[in-house]
Scaffold this motif. Structure first.
Motif, mmCIF file in Angstrom:
data_model
loop_
_atom_site.group_PDB
_atom_site.id
_atom_site.type_symbol
_atom_site.label_atom_id
_atom_site.label_comp_id
_atom_site.label_asym_id
_atom_site.label_seq_id
_atom_site.Cartn_x
_atom_site.Cartn_y
_atom_site.Cartn_z
ATOM 1 N N THR A 79 4.435 108.359 34.767
ATOM 2 C CA THR A 79 5.144 108.523 33.524
ATOM 3 C C THR A 79 4.117 108.795 32.551
ATOM 4 O OG1 THR A 79 6.650 107.082 33.928
ATOM 5 C CG2 THR A 79 6.117 107.245 31.858
ATOM 6 N N ALA A 80 4.014 109.857 31.516
ATOM 7 C CA ALA A 80 3.313 109.996 30.524
ATOM 8 C C ALA A 80 3.749 110.645 29.418
ATOM 9 C CB ALA A 80 1.945 110.575 30.970
ATOM 10 N N SER A 81 3.451 110.787 28.452
ATOM 11 C CA SER A 81 3.951 111.634 27.440
ATOM 12 C C SER A 81 3.037 113.056 26.924
ATOM 13 C CB SER A 81 4.077 111.035 25.850
ATOM 14 O OG SER A 81 4.976 109.893 25.927
ATOM 15 N N ILE A 82 3.683 114.104 26.852
ATOM 16 C CA ILE A 82 3.172 115.496 26.614
ATOM 17 C C ILE A 82 3.456 115.901 25.251
ATOM 18 C CG2 ILE A 82 2.795 117.860 27.427
ATOM 19 C CD1 ILE A 82 3.784 116.761 30.172
ATOM 20 N N HIS A 83 2.216 116.074 24.581
ATOM 21 C CA HIS A 83 2.168 116.517 23.014
ATOM 22 C C HIS A 83 1.883 118.336 23.095
ATOM 23 C CE1 HIS A 83 2.574 112.848 21.176
ATOM 24 N NE2 HIS A 83 1.662 112.225 22.022
ATOM 25 N N SER A 84 2.910 118.956 22.915
ATOM 26 C CA SER A 84 2.569 120.509 23.028
ATOM 27 C C SER A 84 2.079 120.965 21.558
ATOM 28 C CB SER A 84 3.950 121.402 23.561
ATOM 29 O OG SER A 84 3.587 122.600 23.486
ATOM 30 N N GLU A 96 -1.134 98.903 32.836
ATOM 31 C CA GLU A 96 -0.982 98.452 31.415
ATOM 32 C C GLU A 96 -1.645 99.305 30.576
ATOM 33 O OE1 GLU A 96 -2.247 94.375 30.474
ATOM 34 O OE2 GLU A 96 -1.048 93.535 31.750
ATOM 35 N N LEU A 97 -2.009 100.424 31.292
ATOM 36 C CA LEU A 97 -2.352 101.582 30.455
ATOM 37 C C LEU A 97 -1.238 102.551 30.280
ATOM 38 C CD1 LEU A 97 -5.978 102.934 31.923
ATOM 39 C CD2 LEU A 97 -5.434 102.153 29.599
ATOM 40 N N THR A 98 -1.076 103.264 29.023
ATOM 41 C CA THR A 98 -0.209 104.152 28.469
ATOM 42 C C THR A 98 -0.829 105.585 28.220
ATOM 43 O OG1 THR A 98 1.309 102.749 27.655
ATOM 44 C CG2 THR A 98 1.792 104.902 26.944
ATOM 45 N N PHE A 99 -0.271 106.553 28.956
ATOM 46 C CA PHE A 99 -1.130 107.883 28.577
ATOM 47 C C PHE A 99 -0.427 108.985 27.995
ATOM 48 C CE2 PHE A 99 -3.484 106.082 32.346
ATOM 49 C CZ PHE A 99 -4.661 106.701 31.953
ATOM 50 N N ALA A 122 -4.425 109.053 34.906
ATOM 51 C CA ALA A 122 -2.918 108.450 34.781
ATOM 52 C C ALA A 122 -2.468 108.094 36.168
ATOM 53 C CB ALA A 122 -2.163 109.384 34.137
ATOM 54 N N ILE A 123 -2.921 109.129 37.120
ATOM 55 C CA ILE A 123 -2.467 108.834 38.783
ATOM 56 C C ILE A 123 -2.968 107.613 39.185
ATOM 57 C CG2 ILE A 123 -2.628 109.981 40.872
ATOM 58 C CD1 ILE A 123 -1.871 112.581 39.629
ATOM 59 N N LEU A 124 -4.214 107.699 38.960
ATOM 60 C CA LEU A 124 -5.016 106.510 39.639
ATOM 61 C C LEU A 124 -4.886 105.096 38.871
ATOM 62 C CD1 LEU A 124 -8.534 108.042 39.832
ATOM 63 C CD2 LEU A 124 -7.105 107.788 41.710
ATOM 64 N N ALA A 125 -4.453 105.381 37.692
ATOM 65 C CA ALA A 125 -4.342 104.073 36.919
ATOM 66 C C ALA A 125 -2.988 103.583 37.238
ATOM 67 C CB ALA A 125 -4.537 104.288 35.069
ATOM 68 N N ALA A 126 -1.819 104.247 37.591
ATOM 69 C CA ALA A 126 -0.633 104.056 37.994
ATOM 70 C C ALA A 126 -0.647 102.545 38.863
ATOM 71 C CB ALA A 126 0.139 104.833 38.676
ATOM 72 N N ASP A 127 -1.732 102.568 39.838
ATOM 73 C CA ASP A 127 -1.721 101.377 40.828
ATOM 74 C C ASP A 127 -2.901 100.241 40.112
ATOM 75 O OD1 ASP A 127 0.023 102.011 42.794
ATOM 76 O OD2 ASP A 127 -1.636 103.042 43.948
ATOM 77 N N GLY A 157 -13.313 103.214 31.028
ATOM 78 C CA GLY A 157 -12.253 103.403 30.388
ATOM 79 C C GLY A 157 -11.838 101.878 30.132
ATOM 80 N N PRO A 158 -10.737 101.566 29.154
ATOM 81 C CA PRO A 158 -10.136 100.440 28.972
ATOM 82 C C PRO A 158 -9.159 100.093 30.201
ATOM 83 C CG PRO A 158 -8.932 101.985 27.635
ATOM 84 C CD PRO A 158 -10.235 102.618 28.189
ATOM 85 N N THR A 159 -8.527 98.862 30.147
ATOM 86 C CA THR A 159 -7.528 98.470 31.146
ATOM 87 C C THR A 159 -6.177 98.492 30.601
ATOM 88 O OG1 THR A 159 -8.061 96.112 30.623
ATOM 89 C CG2 THR A 159 -9.310 97.320 32.333
ATOM 90 N N SER A 160 -6.103 98.661 29.295
ATOM 91 C CA SER A 160 -4.812 98.502 28.632
ATOM 92 C C SER A 160 -4.745 99.250 27.493
ATOM 93 C CB SER A 160 -4.357 96.889 28.354
ATOM 94 O OG SER A 160 -5.119 96.555 27.402
ATOM 95 N N GLY A 161 -3.587 99.459 26.951
ATOM 96 C CA GLY A 161 -3.388 100.243 25.601
ATOM 97 C C GLY A 161 -3.157 101.574 25.844
#
Length: 206
Positions: A117-122, A91-94, A82-87, A61-65
């Motif tokens: 940190t991530a957003s959840i859409h129910s 620059e990724l947002t989930f 998301a857990i792996l990308a935190a470190d 996947g991408p490294t940012s965005g």
């Protein structure tokens, strides 16, 4: 060496990430008794079957965005990424999309307990406004033709879709090409000898 230890060695992650994955695993085992997050028979092989299977998506996947994970369910592959990308890719947002409110509550609990940190859409993915994401991922959610419809709607120009597929991925690709044009790369699955990770870009309707 246990399955957990083997997976952590393969992923080569920090101690903090190990702790977050351990927290996630414990919560999933606890919640799975009340909510069908994963098939109970797969829990003994959680680290390989679900964590490693999901982790392989991140490297393609991408490294940012913005990274949009649809049908997140128990968190696969989006929450693991998301857990792996935190470190590794800060620059990724989930954002996770899940229509089952109970599963959203579980996801929110894992985020809180791990400090991710991530957003959840129910909501159903069809109901969301276009997200203009750099990446869109899904695992065991729908046929490829339907997934491409979501990808075409929610990806930004130049974005890529990442779909974990099983033994029928070639048949699904052939069926999808009846309605869609796209660029695709097939990466052998690290956990399923018959499966593949499909990375797809330049999606247009035929």
């Amino acid at each position: 060496m246990t399955a957990r230890e083997e997976v952590l060695v393969r992923l080569d992650v920090s101690r903090e990430t190990c702790q977050r994955l351990d927290t996630y695993a414990a919560l999933l085992a606890k919640w799975n008794k009340a909510i069908n997050l994963v098939a109970p028979a797969t829990l003994p092989d959680l680290w390989r079957r679900h964590f490693l299977d999901s982790a392989q998506v991140l490297q393609h996947g991408p490294t940012s965005g913005l990274w949009l994970d649809i049908g997140t369910g128990g968190g696969f592959p989006g929450l693991v990424c998301a857990i792996l990308a935190a470190d590794s890719r800060p620059e990724l947002t989930f954002e996770f999309v899940e229509s089952d409110q109970r599963k959203c509550t579980f996801l929110a609990t894992v985020l809180r307990e791990t400090g991710i940190t991530a957003s959840i859409h129910s909501a159903r993915v069809e109901a969301l406004e276009p997200r203009r994401a750099q990446a869109l991922s899904a695992r065991a959610l729908a046929p490829l033709t339907a997934l491409l419809d979501h990808a075409e709607r929610h990806l930004a120009r130049g974005g890529i879709a990442l779909f974990l597929k099983g033994a029928q991925h070639d048949a699904e690709l052939a069926k999808a090409l009846e309605k869609w044009a796209f660029d695709v790369q097939k990466h052998p699955s690290e956990t399923d000898p018959t499966g593949a990770l499909l990375t797809i870009g330049n999606i247009t309707r035929v």
